[in-house]
Design a protein around this motif. Structure first.
Motif, PDB file in Angstrom:
ATOM      1  N   ASP A 109      30.624  49.023  39.619  1.00 46.58           N
ATOM      2  CA  ASP A 109      29.744  49.448  40.707  1.00 46.58           C
ATOM      3  C   ASP A 109      29.744  50.974  40.705  1.00 46.58           C
ATOM      4  O   ASP A 109      30.707  51.600  41.138  1.00 46.58           O
ATOM      5  N   MET A 110      28.651  51.565  40.192  1.00 48.83           N
ATOM      6  CA  MET A 110      28.626  53.021  40.044  1.00 48.83           C
ATOM      7  C   MET A 110      28.704  53.739  41.388  1.00 48.83           C
ATOM      8  O   MET A 110      29.099  54.897  41.454  1.00 48.83           O
ATOM      9  N   SER A 111      28.334  53.051  42.469  1.00 47.46           N
ATOM     10  CA  SER A 111      28.409  53.699  43.784  1.00 47.46           C
ATOM     11  C   SER A 111      29.857  54.004  44.163  1.00 47.46           C
ATOM     12  O   SER A 111      30.127  54.912  44.953  1.00 47.46           O
ATOM     13  N   LEU A 112      30.803  53.239  43.586  1.00 45.79           N
ATOM     14  CA  LEU A 112      32.214  53.483  43.878  1.00 45.79           C
ATOM     15  C   LEU A 112      32.736  54.719  43.158  1.00 45.79           C
ATOM     16  O   LEU A 112      33.844  55.177  43.425  1.00 45.79           O
ATOM     17  N   GLN A 113      31.939  55.260  42.220  1.00 44.98           N
ATOM     18  CA  GLN A 113      32.327  56.486  41.523  1.00 44.98           C
ATOM     19  C   GLN A 113      31.903  57.711  42.337  1.00 44.98           C
ATOM     20  O   GLN A 113      32.283  58.835  42.026  1.00 44.98           O
ATOM     21  N   GLN A 114      31.086  57.471  43.376  1.00 41.41           N
ATOM     22  CA  GLN A 114      30.518  58.572  44.142  1.00 41.41           C
ATOM     23  C   GLN A 114      31.420  59.019  45.277  1.00 41.41           C
ATOM     24  O   GLN A 114      32.188  58.240  45.835  1.00 41.41           O
ATOM     25  N   LYS A 115      31.281  60.289  45.619  1.00 43.21           N
ATOM     26  CA  LYS A 115      31.952  60.823  46.797  1.00 43.21           C
ATOM     27  C   LYS A 115      31.147  60.384  48.027  1.00 43.21           C
ATOM     28  O   LYS A 115      30.145  59.688  47.922  1.00 43.21           O
ATOM     29  N   SER A 116      31.573  60.806  49.210  1.00 40.09           N
ATOM     30  CA  SER A 116      30.824  60.487  50.421  1.00 40.09           C
ATOM     31  C   SER A 116      29.400  61.027  50.289  1.00 40.09           C
ATOM     32  O   SER A 116      29.197  62.162  49.850  1.00 40.09           O
ATOM     33  N   TYR A 117      28.435  60.218  50.673  1.00 40.98           N
ATOM     34  CA  TYR A 117      27.028  60.585  50.490  1.00 40.98           C
ATOM     35  C   TYR A 117      26.626  61.758  51.372  1.00 40.98           C
ATOM     36  O   TYR A 117      26.881  61.769  52.577  1.00 40.98           O
ATOM     37  N   CYS A 129      17.463  64.527  43.228  1.00 40.25           N
ATOM     38  CA  CYS A 129      18.101  63.244  43.546  1.00 40.25           C
ATOM     39  C   CYS A 129      17.268  62.089  42.996  1.00 40.25           C
ATOM     40  O   CYS A 129      17.807  61.126  42.440  1.00 40.25           O
ATOM     41  N   GLU A 130      15.951  62.188  43.138  1.00 38.92           N
ATOM     42  CA  GLU A 130      15.064  61.139  42.630  1.00 38.92           C
ATOM     43  C   GLU A 130      15.133  61.050  41.109  1.00 38.92           C
ATOM     44  O   GLU A 130      15.148  59.953  40.537  1.00 38.92           O
ATOM     45  N   ASP A 134      16.659  57.821  38.924  1.00 39.72           N
ATOM     46  CA  ASP A 134      15.862  57.138  37.905  1.00 39.72           C
ATOM     47  C   ASP A 134      16.565  57.145  36.549  1.00 39.72           C
ATOM     48  O   ASP A 134      16.673  56.110  35.886  1.00 39.72           O
ATOM     49  N   VAL A 135      17.068  58.298  36.147  1.00 39.43           N
ATOM     50  CA  VAL A 135      17.700  58.427  34.829  1.00 39.43           C
ATOM     51  C   VAL A 135      19.021  57.658  34.753  1.00 39.43           C
ATOM     52  O   VAL A 135      19.316  57.002  33.753  1.00 39.43           O
ATOM     53  N   LEU A 136      19.804  57.725  35.825  1.00 37.67           N
ATOM     54  CA  LEU A 136      21.121  57.079  35.830  1.00 37.67           C
ATOM     55  C   LEU A 136      21.063  55.612  36.259  1.00 37.67           C
ATOM     56  O   LEU A 136      22.036  54.878  36.083  1.00 37.67           O
ATOM     57  N   GLY A 137      19.928  55.205  36.831  1.00 30.53           N
ATOM     58  CA  GLY A 137      19.812  53.825  37.290  1.00 30.53           C
ATOM     59  C   GLY A 137      20.679  53.536  38.497  1.00 30.53           C
ATOM     60  O   GLY A 137      21.244  52.451  38.635  1.00 30.53           O
ATOM     61  N   ILE A 138      20.788  54.528  39.391  1.00 34.62           N
ATOM     62  CA  ILE A 138      21.612  54.400  40.594  1.00 34.62           C
ATOM     63  C   ILE A 138      20.706  54.452  41.822  1.00 34.62           C
ATOM     64  O   ILE A 138      19.763  55.243  41.883  1.00 34.62           O
ATOM     65  N   GLU A 139      20.997  53.599  42.792  1.00 36.00           N
ATOM     66  CA  GLU A 139      20.124  53.467  43.954  1.00 36.00           C
ATOM     67  C   GLU A 139      20.081  54.720  44.812  1.00 36.00           C
ATOM     68  O   GLU A 139      19.026  55.106  45.314  1.00 36.00           O
ATOM     69  N   GLN A 140      21.222  55.362  45.005  1.00 31.37           N
ATOM     70  CA  GLN A 140      21.266  56.528  45.892  1.00 31.37           C
ATOM     71  C   GLN A 140      22.197  57.601  45.336  1.00 31.37           C
ATOM     72  O   GLN A 140      23.353  57.332  45.030  1.00 31.37           O
ATOM     73  N   VAL A 141      21.677  58.808  45.202  1.00 30.13           N
ATOM     74  CA  VAL A 141      22.466  59.941  44.726  1.00 30.13           C
ATOM     75  C   VAL A 141      22.454  61.023  45.798  1.00 30.13           C
ATOM     76  O   VAL A 141      21.395  61.354  46.345  1.00 30.13           O
ATOM     77  N   GLY A 142      23.631  61.554  46.106  1.00 33.17           N
ATOM     78  CA  GLY A 142      23.740  62.636  47.081  1.00 33.17           C
ATOM     79  C   GLY A 142      23.885  63.974  46.381  1.00 33.17           C
ATOM     80  O   GLY A 142      24.112  64.035  45.172  1.00 33.17           O
ATOM     81  N   ILE A 143      23.794  65.046  47.150  1.00 37.42           N
ATOM     82  CA  ILE A 143      23.783  66.377  46.536  1.00 37.42           C
ATOM     83  C   ILE A 143      25.158  66.827  46.034  1.00 37.42           C
ATOM     84  O   ILE A 143      25.256  67.781  45.268  1.00 37.42           O
ATOM     85  N   ASN A 146      28.502  64.224  41.148  1.00 37.52           N
ATOM     86  CA  ASN A 146      28.600  64.865  39.837  1.00 37.52           C
ATOM     87  C   ASN A 146      27.885  64.012  38.796  1.00 37.52           C
ATOM     88  O   ASN A 146      28.155  62.816  38.673  1.00 37.52           O
ATOM     89  N   PHE A 147      26.978  64.618  38.052  1.00 39.33           N
ATOM     90  CA  PHE A 147      26.167  63.898  37.067  1.00 39.33           C
ATOM     91  C   PHE A 147      27.032  63.117  36.084  1.00 39.33           C
ATOM     92  O   PHE A 147      26.744  61.962  35.760  1.00 39.33           O
ATOM     93  N   PHE A 148      28.104  63.722  35.627  1.00 32.77           N
ATOM     94  CA  PHE A 148      28.942  63.093  34.610  1.00 32.77           C
ATOM     95  C   PHE A 148      29.848  62.022  35.203  1.00 32.77           C
ATOM     96  O   PHE A 148      30.162  61.032  34.549  1.00 32.77           O
ATOM     97  N   ALA A 149      30.241  62.204  36.460  1.00 35.43           N
ATOM     98  CA  ALA A 149      31.058  61.190  37.126  1.00 35.43           C
ATOM     99  C   ALA A 149      30.261  59.918  37.376  1.00 35.43           C
ATOM    100  O   ALA A 149      30.826  58.832  37.506  1.00 35.43           O
ATOM    101  N   LEU A 150      28.927  60.051  37.413  1.00 36.40           N
ATOM    102  CA  LEU A 150      28.065  58.893  37.650  1.00 36.40           C
ATOM    103  C   LEU A 150      27.617  58.236  36.346  1.00 36.40           C
ATOM    104  O   LEU A 150      26.768  57.348  36.361  1.00 36.40           O
TER     105      LEU A 150
END
Length: 213
Positions: A109-117, A129-130, A134-143, A146-150
């Motif tokens: 679950d790539m969302s679990l790799q993310q920090k707080s949104y 973010c859009e 699209d490129v990473l195939g993730i539903e929600q990206v916050g500012i 980290n691109f590589f962490a995702l």
């Protein structure tokens, strides 16, 4: 030419971490024509890291552990051998013969790799973010993500640079993406480029109007 990746070496380095009980690394298809390295590790406090109750504490515990895993791997391995996703489990699935059941490993679950949104606030941040989503195939990206962490890597950077060029009319180098890996950092960098371009254009216009051409 592709890089030679030794999954066993990555697993060996993960097992050298004091808090890792077991580890297995697999290369999974990302659905975009490439593969991503995913590390599955077991930890005594895996349940506490994944509980939905007291979510902030669980998230902090999980991210601190994953950050320490990345630090261990980064010191010993080249960047391309550091997994883009880490899945924490209380135990690895096993076959009746006692071997790791790789088919039974959960999809990361790539969302679990993310920090707080943290939501985007500027026009540039929203567009970035859009593009990342699209490129990473993730539903929600916050500012602050980290691109590589995702799961981002050099091939996906090319797609990001291409989309930024088409959408924002700014031509970035691959190096600039590496040096500004979060949406917030990249947005500041892009806005600075656009501001500089507008300034140069205004100077040329002023000189032209003054008859210096």
């Amino acid at each position: 030419r592709g890089f030679r990746i030794e999954l066993g070496e990555i697993e060996y380095q993960l097992l050298s971490h004091d808090e890792v009980n077991d580890a297995v690394v697999v290369a999974l298809s990302s659905g975009k024509g490439d593969k991503r390295l995913v590390a599955y590790v077991t930890h005594d406090e895996a349940t506490a890291m994944l509980t939905e109750e007291n979510n902030d504490a669980a998230q902090t515990l999980r991210h601190d552990f994953i950050d320490s895993l990345k630090a261990t791997l980064t010191q010993a391995l080249p960047d391309y051998m550091v997994p883009s996703a880490f899945v924490v489990l209380d135990k690895l699935p096993l076959t009746p013969n006692g071997k790791v059941d790789r088919k039974g490993l959960p999809t990361p679950d790539m969302s679990l790799q993310q920090k707080s949104y943290v939501a985007p606030t500027t026009a540039t941040e929203k567009l970035l973010c859009e593009i990342w989503q699209d490129v990473l195939g993730i539903e929600q990206v916050g500012i602050t993500d980290n691109f590589f962490a995702l799961g981002g890597h050099s091939l996906l950077i090319i797609s990001v640079v291409s989309e930024i060029s088409k959408t924002l009319e700014v031509h970035l180098t691959l190096k600039s993406v590496f040096s500004t890996p979060t949406v917030a950092e990249s947005a500041v960098f892009i806005d600075a480029i656009k501001l500089n371009e507008r300034y140069e254009a205004s100077m040329i216009t002023a000189e032209f109007e003054e008859g210096e051409f």
